[in-house]
Design a protein around this motif. Structure first.
Motif, PDB file in Angstrom:
ATOM      1  N   ALA A 114       9.248 -29.688  -2.697  1.00  0.00           N
ATOM      2  CA  ALA A 114       9.830 -28.870  -3.758  1.00  0.00           C
ATOM      3  C   ALA A 114      11.126 -28.228  -3.264  1.00  0.00           C
ATOM      4  O   ALA A 114      11.158 -27.648  -2.178  1.00  0.00           O
ATOM      5  N   GLY A 115      12.185 -28.352  -4.037  1.00  0.00           N
ATOM      6  CA  GLY A 115      13.468 -27.750  -3.642  1.00  0.00           C
ATOM      7  C   GLY A 115      13.976 -28.347  -2.346  1.00  0.00           C
ATOM      8  O   GLY A 115      14.092 -29.561  -2.216  1.00  0.00           O
ATOM      9  N   VAL A 116      14.242 -27.507  -1.359  1.00  0.00           N
ATOM     10  CA  VAL A 116      14.715 -27.988  -0.060  1.00  0.00           C
ATOM     11  C   VAL A 116      13.569 -28.240   0.906  1.00  0.00           C
ATOM     12  O   VAL A 116      13.755 -28.863   1.945  1.00  0.00           O
ATOM     13  N   SER A 117      12.383 -27.742   0.574  1.00  0.00           N
ATOM     14  CA  SER A 117      11.232 -27.851   1.476  1.00  0.00           C
ATOM     15  C   SER A 117      10.816 -29.300   1.663  1.00  0.00           C
ATOM     16  O   SER A 117      10.973 -30.131   0.776  1.00  0.00           O
ATOM     17  N   GLY A 118      10.290 -29.579   2.845  1.00  0.00           N
ATOM     18  CA  GLY A 118       9.774 -30.908   3.125  1.00  0.00           C
ATOM     19  C   GLY A 118      10.287 -31.473   4.429  1.00  0.00           C
ATOM     20  O   GLY A 118      10.807 -30.753   5.280  1.00  0.00           O
ATOM     21  N   LYS A 119      10.141 -32.786   4.566  1.00  0.00           N
ATOM     22  CA  LYS A 119      10.534 -33.497   5.783  1.00  0.00           C
ATOM     23  C   LYS A 119      11.821 -34.268   5.526  1.00  0.00           C
ATOM     24  O   LYS A 119      11.997 -34.866   4.467  1.00  0.00           O
ATOM     25  N   ASN A 166      21.662 -25.412  -8.929  1.00  0.00           N
ATOM     26  CA  ASN A 166      21.080 -25.941 -10.163  1.00  0.00           C
ATOM     27  C   ASN A 166      19.763 -26.602  -9.784  1.00  0.00           C
ATOM     28  O   ASN A 166      19.289 -26.427  -8.664  1.00  0.00           O
ATOM     29  N   ASN A 167      19.187 -27.380 -10.677  1.00  0.00           N
ATOM     30  CA  ASN A 167      17.862 -27.951 -10.418  1.00  0.00           C
ATOM     31  C   ASN A 167      17.782 -28.796  -9.155  1.00  0.00           C
ATOM     32  O   ASN A 167      16.759 -28.844  -8.512  1.00  0.00           O
ATOM     33  N   SER A 168      18.846 -29.498  -8.806  1.00  0.00           N
ATOM     34  CA  SER A 168      18.755 -30.399  -7.660  1.00  0.00           C
ATOM     35  C   SER A 168      19.748 -30.093  -6.540  1.00  0.00           C
ATOM     36  O   SER A 168      19.789 -30.819  -5.556  1.00  0.00           O
ATOM     37  N   THR A 169      20.547 -29.038  -6.666  1.00  0.00           N
ATOM     38  CA  THR A 169      21.542 -28.719  -5.640  1.00  0.00           C
ATOM     39  C   THR A 169      21.290 -27.335  -5.045  1.00  0.00           C
ATOM     40  O   THR A 169      21.107 -26.371  -5.773  1.00  0.00           O
ATOM     41  N   HIS A 170      21.289 -27.300  -3.709  1.00  0.00           N
ATOM     42  CA  HIS A 170      21.136 -26.047  -2.971  1.00  0.00           C
ATOM     43  C   HIS A 170      22.192 -26.008  -1.876  1.00  0.00           C
ATOM     44  O   HIS A 170      22.557 -27.046  -1.323  1.00  0.00           O
ATOM     45  N   THR A 186      24.701 -28.545   2.320  1.00  0.00           N
ATOM     46  CA  THR A 186      24.318 -28.749   0.928  1.00  0.00           C
ATOM     47  C   THR A 186      23.178 -29.755   0.879  1.00  0.00           C
ATOM     48  O   THR A 186      23.190 -30.760   1.598  1.00  0.00           O
ATOM     49  N   ILE A 187      22.223 -29.473   0.026  1.00  0.00           N
ATOM     50  CA  ILE A 187      21.148 -30.414  -0.265  1.00  0.00           C
ATOM     51  C   ILE A 187      21.247 -30.731  -1.745  1.00  0.00           C
ATOM     52  O   ILE A 187      21.164 -29.831  -2.585  1.00  0.00           O
ATOM     53  N   LYS A 188      21.481 -32.003  -2.047  1.00  0.00           N
ATOM     54  CA  LYS A 188      21.545 -32.482  -3.434  1.00  0.00           C
ATOM     55  C   LYS A 188      20.451 -33.513  -3.607  1.00  0.00           C
ATOM     56  O   LYS A 188      20.554 -34.621  -3.069  1.00  0.00           O
ATOM     57  N   GLY A 189      19.398 -33.143  -4.319  1.00  0.00           N
ATOM     58  CA  GLY A 189      18.274 -34.059  -4.490  1.00  0.00           C
ATOM     59  C   GLY A 189      17.663 -34.416  -3.154  1.00  0.00           C
ATOM     60  O   GLY A 189      17.130 -33.561  -2.457  1.00  0.00           O
ATOM     61  N   ASP A 190      17.765 -35.683  -2.774  1.00  0.00           N
ATOM     62  CA  ASP A 190      17.187 -36.162  -1.519  1.00  0.00           C
ATOM     63  C   ASP A 190      18.222 -36.369  -0.422  1.00  0.00           C
ATOM     64  O   ASP A 190      17.957 -37.066   0.557  1.00  0.00           O
ATOM     65  N   GLU A 191      19.426 -35.796  -0.577  1.00  0.00           N
ATOM     66  CA  GLU A 191      20.516 -35.935   0.407  1.00  0.00           C
ATOM     67  C   GLU A 191      20.790 -34.593   1.075  1.00  0.00           C
ATOM     68  O   GLU A 191      20.986 -33.582   0.398  1.00  0.00           O
ATOM     69  N   PHE A 192      20.827 -34.576   2.393  1.00  0.00           N
ATOM     70  CA  PHE A 192      21.049 -33.374   3.196  1.00  0.00           C
ATOM     71  C   PHE A 192      22.326 -33.601   4.010  1.00  0.00           C
ATOM     72  O   PHE A 192      22.395 -34.551   4.790  1.00  0.00           O
TER      73      PHE A 192
END
Length: 157
Positions: free
Chosen positions: A37-42, A107-111, A132-138
């Motif tokens: 969820a969001g930026v959390s995860g592997k 927004n929903n997919s960008t942090h 920046t994290i956009k969806g699945d890109e870090f």
């Protein structure tokens, strides 16, 4: 002459003991189920030093944030997340470290995130990170007194 050999042998023994243990707690965190969820995860990818040209593998486990008691829904708020990084260099050496970055949801997919981490002076001292994290890109940049470079990763599902 014998004392020099003994010192080298002891130093080699210390290095061979410490280097493999650097990633034990990271391996444990990596094996646990993680939220995506969001930026959390592997996350996994590579790091690149633009100062020296060195590169290596990079993985991260990003925790879910601690709940906030008084969050405002009108204004983006920086929320602390723990980033647990594990990097390799030349396929032999590795390091694992934890740091806290402040994450802002755009927004929903960008942090976006930024933070600092104090490392020993012999590896650069204070490191500053922004990304920046956009969806699945870090994508992130780092900078210290001795080095600067980039992190590029993708979410692991």
């Amino acid at each position: 002459m014998k004392s020099r050999r003994l010192f080298r042998f002891a130093l080699l023994g210390l290095v061979l003991t410490v280097v493999p243990s650097c990633g034990l707690s990271f391996r444990s965190a990596w094996k646990k189920p993680a939220s995506n969820a969001g930026v959390s995860g592997k996350w996994e990818g590579t790091w690149l030093s633009t100062a020296s040209g060195h590169t290596g593998k990079l993985r991260a486990v990003i925790s879910e944030p601690a709940p906030l008691c008084c969050a405002s829904k009108q204004q983006p708020q920086a929320v602390p997340h723990q980033f647990f990084y594990h990097c390799t260099w030349r396929g032999i050496l590795s390091a694992a470290f934890k740091t806290t970055h402040l994450v802002v949801k755009k927004n929903n997919s960008t942090h976006t995130f930024k933070g600092d981490h104090k490392m020993p002076n012999w590896v650069g001292g204070l490191y500053h990170y922004e990304g920046t994290i956009k969806g699945d890109e870090f994508n992130a940049c780092y900078e210290s007194g001795l080095d600067r470079g980039t992190f590029t990763m993708k979410r692991v599902r």
